[in-house]
Design a protein around this motif. Sequence first.
Motif: not given
Length: 142
Positions: A70-76
Amino acid sequence: MARTGLLAALAAVALTAVTAALARAIGVELEVPDGGETIPLSGIAFMTGVFSVAGVVIAAALERWSPRPRQHFVRTTVALTAVSLVPPWLVGAAGSTSVALVVLHLVAAAVMIPVLARSLRTLDTSRQDEHRSRPSRTRLDA
């Protein structure tokens, strides 16, 4: 997640098409200077669909291989959205066209990012469970 993502993609396609139609209704020419061609609503809908499905693929890949999808998806996706806001200002289109294109990018992102982010894990619970299930090593005194 795929079903949720595809439904969100359909919603994004519909909302961007409606937003583009509203922009045209108030007099915004969605025209690119290279050849002076107007961007058709079907083209806007198609490109929204393509990049929305790309977002679903990114989410699925991060769900599979990232410890914090989730965190990586939002950042990306926030970074990719920010990058996508630049080209409308570089093509030499009218200011109103550039604003409309930026708004269309933001509409699609506002639909896709939260929906897909909510469908992803916040951290890798399988790795935590694996760690907990390992027997602890104790030192044997002789």
